[in-house]
Design a protein around this motif. Structure first.
Motif, PDB file in Angstrom:
ATOM      1  N   PHE A 188      11.965   9.802   9.045  1.00  0.00           N
ATOM      2  CA  PHE A 188      13.254  10.474   9.107  1.00  0.00           C
ATOM      3  C   PHE A 188      14.245   9.675   8.281  1.00  0.00           C
ATOM      4  CE2 PHE A 188      10.933  11.466  12.921  1.00  0.00           C
ATOM      5  CZ  PHE A 188      11.101  12.837  13.067  1.00  0.00           C
ATOM      6  N   LEU A 189      14.968  10.370   7.409  1.00  0.00           N
ATOM      7  CA  LEU A 189      15.963   9.678   6.605  1.00  0.00           C
ATOM      8  C   LEU A 189      17.256  10.468   6.554  1.00  0.00           C
ATOM      9  CD1 LEU A 189      16.385  10.922   3.443  1.00  0.00           C
ATOM     10  CD2 LEU A 189      14.046  10.115   3.258  1.00  0.00           C
ATOM     11  N   GLN A 190      18.338   9.731   6.665  1.00  0.00           N
ATOM     12  CA  GLN A 190      19.682  10.290   6.566  1.00  0.00           C
ATOM     13  C   GLN A 190      20.277   9.732   5.283  1.00  0.00           C
ATOM     14  OE1 GLN A 190      22.335   8.887   9.599  1.00  0.00           O
ATOM     15  NE2 GLN A 190      23.610  10.711   9.550  1.00  0.00           N
ATOM     16  N   SER A 191      20.652  10.618   4.361  1.00  0.00           N
ATOM     17  CA  SER A 191      21.020  10.139   3.032  1.00  0.00           C
ATOM     18  C   SER A 191      21.987  11.089   2.360  1.00  0.00           C
ATOM     19  CB  SER A 191      19.761   9.993   2.171  1.00  0.00           C
ATOM     20  OG  SER A 191      20.077   9.631   0.851  1.00  0.00           O
ATOM     21  N   GLU A 192      22.830  10.504   1.523  1.00  0.00           N
ATOM     22  CA  GLU A 192      23.706  11.295   0.663  1.00  0.00           C
ATOM     23  C   GLU A 192      22.985  11.509  -0.664  1.00  0.00           C
ATOM     24  OE1 GLU A 192      28.282  11.190  -1.117  1.00  0.00           O
ATOM     25  OE2 GLU A 192      27.580   9.703   0.332  1.00  0.00           O
ATOM     26  N   SER A 193      23.012  12.714  -1.171  1.00  0.00           N
ATOM     27  CA  SER A 193      22.306  13.016  -2.412  1.00  0.00           C
ATOM     28  C   SER A 193      23.007  12.355  -3.587  1.00  0.00           C
ATOM     29  CB  SER A 193      22.238  14.527  -2.629  1.00  0.00           C
ATOM     30  OG  SER A 193      23.534  15.070  -2.791  1.00  0.00           O
ATOM     31  N   LEU A 194      22.236  12.116  -4.649  1.00  0.00           N
ATOM     32  CA  LEU A 194      22.798  11.481  -5.837  1.00  0.00           C
ATOM     33  C   LEU A 194      23.869  12.340  -6.496  1.00  0.00           C
ATOM     34  CD1 LEU A 194      19.556  10.017  -7.441  1.00  0.00           C
ATOM     35  CD2 LEU A 194      21.350   8.777  -6.250  1.00  0.00           C
ATOM     36  N   SER A 195      23.734  13.656  -6.367  1.00  0.00           N
ATOM     37  CA  SER A 195      24.719  14.549  -6.959  1.00  0.00           C
ATOM     38  C   SER A 195      25.936  14.747  -6.064  1.00  0.00           C
ATOM     39  CB  SER A 195      24.078  15.919  -7.245  1.00  0.00           C
ATOM     40  OG  SER A 195      23.642  16.519  -6.038  1.00  0.00           O
ATOM     41  N   HIS A 196      25.876  14.158  -4.845  1.00  0.00           N
ATOM     42  CA  HIS A 196      26.984  14.205  -3.896  1.00  0.00           C
ATOM     43  C   HIS A 196      27.351  15.627  -3.475  1.00  0.00           C
ATOM     44  CE1 HIS A 196      27.562   9.956  -4.642  1.00  0.00           C
ATOM     45  NE2 HIS A 196      27.647  10.187  -5.938  1.00  0.00           N
ATOM     46  N   LYS A 245       0.865  -1.179   0.000  1.00  0.00           N
ATOM     47  CA  LYS A 245       0.000   0.000   0.000  1.00  0.00           C
ATOM     48  C   LYS A 245       0.898   1.224   0.000  1.00  0.00           C
ATOM     49  CE  LYS A 245      -3.342   2.524   2.858  1.00  0.00           C
ATOM     50  NZ  LYS A 245      -4.056   2.538   4.171  1.00  0.00           N
ATOM     51  N   VAL A 246       0.732   2.083  -0.976  1.00  0.00           N
ATOM     52  CA  VAL A 246       1.549   3.296  -1.068  1.00  0.00           C
ATOM     53  C   VAL A 246       1.006   4.339  -0.098  1.00  0.00           C
ATOM     54  CG1 VAL A 246       2.374   5.151  -2.545  1.00  0.00           C
ATOM     55  CG2 VAL A 246       2.146   2.836  -3.467  1.00  0.00           C
ATOM     56  N   LEU A 247       1.870   4.827   0.780  1.00  0.00           N
ATOM     57  CA  LEU A 247       1.476   5.850   1.745  1.00  0.00           C
ATOM     58  C   LEU A 247       1.777   7.253   1.238  1.00  0.00           C
ATOM     59  CD1 LEU A 247       2.754   4.140   5.018  1.00  0.00           C
ATOM     60  CD2 LEU A 247       0.488   3.999   3.967  1.00  0.00           C
ATOM     61  N   GLY A 248       2.777   7.383   0.402  1.00  0.00           N
ATOM     62  CA  GLY A 248       3.122   8.698  -0.127  1.00  0.00           C
ATOM     63  C   GLY A 248       4.441   8.649  -0.876  1.00  0.00           C
ATOM     64  N   THR A 249       4.719   9.717  -1.618  1.00  0.00           N
ATOM     65  CA  THR A 249       5.990   9.849  -2.338  1.00  0.00           C
ATOM     66  C   THR A 249       6.936  10.728  -1.540  1.00  0.00           C
ATOM     67  OG1 THR A 249       4.952   9.592  -4.507  1.00  0.00           O
ATOM     68  CG2 THR A 249       7.082  10.689  -4.450  1.00  0.00           C
ATOM     69  N   ILE A 250       8.160  10.268  -1.375  1.00  0.00           N
ATOM     70  CA  ILE A 250       9.180  11.057  -0.683  1.00  0.00           C
ATOM     71  C   ILE A 250       9.764  11.997  -1.726  1.00  0.00           C
ATOM     72  CG2 ILE A 250      11.222  10.928   0.795  1.00  0.00           C
ATOM     73  CD1 ILE A 250      10.494   7.954   1.238  1.00  0.00           C
ATOM     74  N   TYR A 251       9.073  13.085  -1.926  1.00  0.00           N
ATOM     75  CA  TYR A 251       9.346  13.953  -3.072  1.00  0.00           C
ATOM     76  C   TYR A 251      10.496  14.918  -2.802  1.00  0.00           C
ATOM     77  CZ  TYR A 251       8.664  17.563  -6.618  1.00  0.00           C
ATOM     78  OH  TYR A 251       8.852  18.451  -7.643  1.00  0.00           O
ATOM     79  N   ASP A 252      11.430  14.933  -3.726  1.00  0.00           N
ATOM     80  CA  ASP A 252      12.536  15.883  -3.714  1.00  0.00           C
ATOM     81  C   ASP A 252      12.510  16.613  -5.055  1.00  0.00           C
ATOM     82  OD1 ASP A 252      14.886  17.288  -3.394  1.00  0.00           O
ATOM     83  OD2 ASP A 252      16.170  15.584  -3.871  1.00  0.00           O
ATOM     84  N   PRO A 253      12.345  17.937  -5.066  1.00  0.00           N
ATOM     85  CA  PRO A 253      12.266  18.664  -6.343  1.00  0.00           C
ATOM     86  C   PRO A 253      13.444  18.393  -7.274  1.00  0.00           C
ATOM     87  CG  PRO A 253      11.643  20.102  -4.528  1.00  0.00           C
ATOM     88  CD  PRO A 253      12.160  18.835  -3.910  1.00  0.00           C
ATOM     89  N   LYS A 254      14.615  18.082  -6.702  1.00  0.00           N
ATOM     90  CA  LYS A 254      15.783  17.803  -7.534  1.00  0.00           C
ATOM     91  C   LYS A 254      15.941  16.307  -7.798  1.00  0.00           C
ATOM     92  CE  LYS A 254      18.401  21.834  -5.910  1.00  0.00           C
ATOM     93  NZ  LYS A 254      19.658  22.289  -5.267  1.00  0.00           N
ATOM     94  N   HIS A 255      15.045  15.498  -7.279  1.00  0.00           N
ATOM     95  CA  HIS A 255      15.112  14.041  -7.448  1.00  0.00           C
ATOM     96  C   HIS A 255      16.495  13.529  -7.055  1.00  0.00           C
ATOM     97  CE1 HIS A 255      11.349  14.690  -9.473  1.00  0.00           C
ATOM     98  NE2 HIS A 255      11.926  15.406 -10.410  1.00  0.00           N
ATOM     99  N   ASN A 256      16.948  13.969  -5.894  1.00  0.00           N
ATOM    100  CA  ASN A 256      18.337  13.762  -5.501  1.00  0.00           C
ATOM    101  C   ASN A 256      18.518  12.664  -4.456  1.00  0.00           C
ATOM    102  OD1 ASN A 256      20.817  14.638  -6.284  1.00  0.00           O
ATOM    103  ND2 ASN A 256      20.757  16.594  -5.208  1.00  0.00           N
TER     104      ASN A 256
END
Length: 419
Positions: free
Chosen positions: A398-406, A368-379
């Motif tokens: 809560f998420l701790q993450s490195e962006s795709l663009s670093h 069941k999809v609860l929502g999209t973790i939306y990032d305007p830069k899709h990063n």
């Protein structure tokens, strides 16, 4: 004059954030054409400098703790608390005198609000233990447990009574209040191979001794209460890790003469008697089975763990059957809706760049999809590379993450819909 006022305002705002910052862009005003209808509001974002200690094994800073108001996490700037609603920095754990960078955190803090942190004692030796109050960040006590061998994978667990550690040459339990040693593990003989697993509730010790009777033995000890205190004679398998306290579930070697504890998965009754054992072969061989990515449901029937390199899977603890598996996903927590997880798998709605927050049926894997973790830069990166925590009271991820663009690494809070 307007220019001067603008500069002053920037300086005042920068001085007042106390180490945190709110959204770099106003998500509520975002009018991007690709913003999905179920995009979850991003409440705040805080910088989280990368640490060389981060990773998916036991020696890492991938834990997140909660106290009454805050989320606590660790990174290159140490272990810190931020208000869950606003992202305002509350405190940072003080580095003990003589210690270096923070190495690791216990997977969980105790229900009484006490957590364990390990710092570098010098020479990349993760053996300087600090026990902290998770409400204030105050260090209750600390000990330098540096021994003859260098520690790179410290084990430390906390319950209401003791902090138990396997750090370097120290296998011991210390009182929560003052750090007095209450037990120390010693070998049963002079010619023994001994392996240890720790969890908040239990200690499991496997031993194979040439000069002791019985020669092979598995000893189980309740660390908090006078519950399990049992021995299983004749079982000399090496203990890898305790994966769950309910039921007591241990990853162990396949045979007594093997140190590589990756061959079997065993469960035990409340009395400490052997229950089920499954060989980790075939489809079960790809289960990661690490304490930090393993969850057992409240009925103590289904175990969910990391699977292959980027997914999750569920196993029936009574039969050893693989129930389901899902790629490009990471489990977060159990909630009333089921298993809360984050996924980038195309099977959830149309293929897109942003991860989804989903709930999964623990036994059937129904999504069941609860929502999209939306990032305007899709990063945002892959779920398996994130640290994740779920506040079920407020439906906040809560998420701790490195962006795709670093270009930055951060902790972010997203509000999921209710109902």
């Amino acid at each position: 004059m307007p220019l001067i006022l603008a500069i002053v305002m920037v300086v005042l705002i920068g001085a007042g954030v106390g180490g945190y910052f709110l959204l770099a862009e106003d998500d509520s005003a975002d009018t991007a054409a690709d913003r999905p209808a179920n995009a979850m509001p991003r409440l705040w974002e805080a910088p989280s400098p990368v640490s060389e200690r981060e990773g998916q094994d036991e020696n890492n800073l991938r834990s997140m703790w909660f106290n009454h108001d805050d989320v606590v996490f660790g990174d290159g700037d140490g272990v810190r608390a931020y208000n869950r609603k606003t992202g305002k920095k509350k405190w940072t754990v003080k580095t003990p005198k003589g210690a270096g960078e923070v190495c690791a955190m216990s997977k969980e803090a105790s229900d009484d609000g006490v957590g364990a942190v390990v710092f570098d004692a010098g020479g990349d030796d993760c053996s300087f233990l600090s026990v902290v109050d998770t409400d204030t960040g105050r260090t209750l006590w600390s000990k330098n447990l540096k021994g003859e061998s260098t520690e790179d994978s410290p084990q430390m667990v906390v319950n209401s009574k003791v902090v138990a550690v396997a750090i370097g040459d120290t296998y011991a339990g210390f009182t929560i209040t003052g750090g007095a040693k209450v037990w120390e593990l010693t070998s049963r003989g002079h010619d023994c191979t001994t392996t240890v697993g720790l969890s908040p509730q239990y200690r499991a010790v496997g031993s194979d001794c040439a000069d002791a009777k019985p020669k092979k033995q598995l000893a189980l000890q309740d660390l908090e209460y006078s519950g399990i205190h049992s021995t299983v004679s004749g079982d000399g398998r090496a203990v890898g890790e305790i994966l769950s306290d309910r039921p007591l579930t241990i990853r162990m070697s396949a045979e007594a003469n093997e140190i590589d504890a990756e061959g079997t998965l065993s469960t035990y009754t409340k009395e400490g008697a052997p229950d089920k054992t499954f060989k980790l072969e075939g489809v079960l061989k790809d289960l990661s089975l690490k304490p930090r990515d393993t969850i057992v449901d409240e009925d103590e029937q289904v175990l969910v763990s990391g699977y292959d390199t980027d997914g999750i899977a569920a196993v029936d603890l009574k039969t050893g059957k693989l129930l389901w598996r899902k790629r490009a996903s990471a489990a977060v927590a159990l909630d009333t809706d089921g298993l809360i997880a984050v996924t980038r798998a195309p099977a959830v709605g149309p293929a897109g760049q942003d991860p989804k927050l989903i709930s999964l049926g623990v036994r059937d894997g129904k999504e069941k999809v609860l929502g999209t973790i939306y990032d305007p830069k899709h990063n945002l990166g892959m779920p398996g590379l994130m640290s994740l925590a779920w506040d079920g009271h407020t439906n906040t991820l809560f998420l701790q993450s490195e962006s795709l663009s670093h270009d930055k690494t951060s902790v972010q809070a997203f509000k999921a819909p209710t109902g």
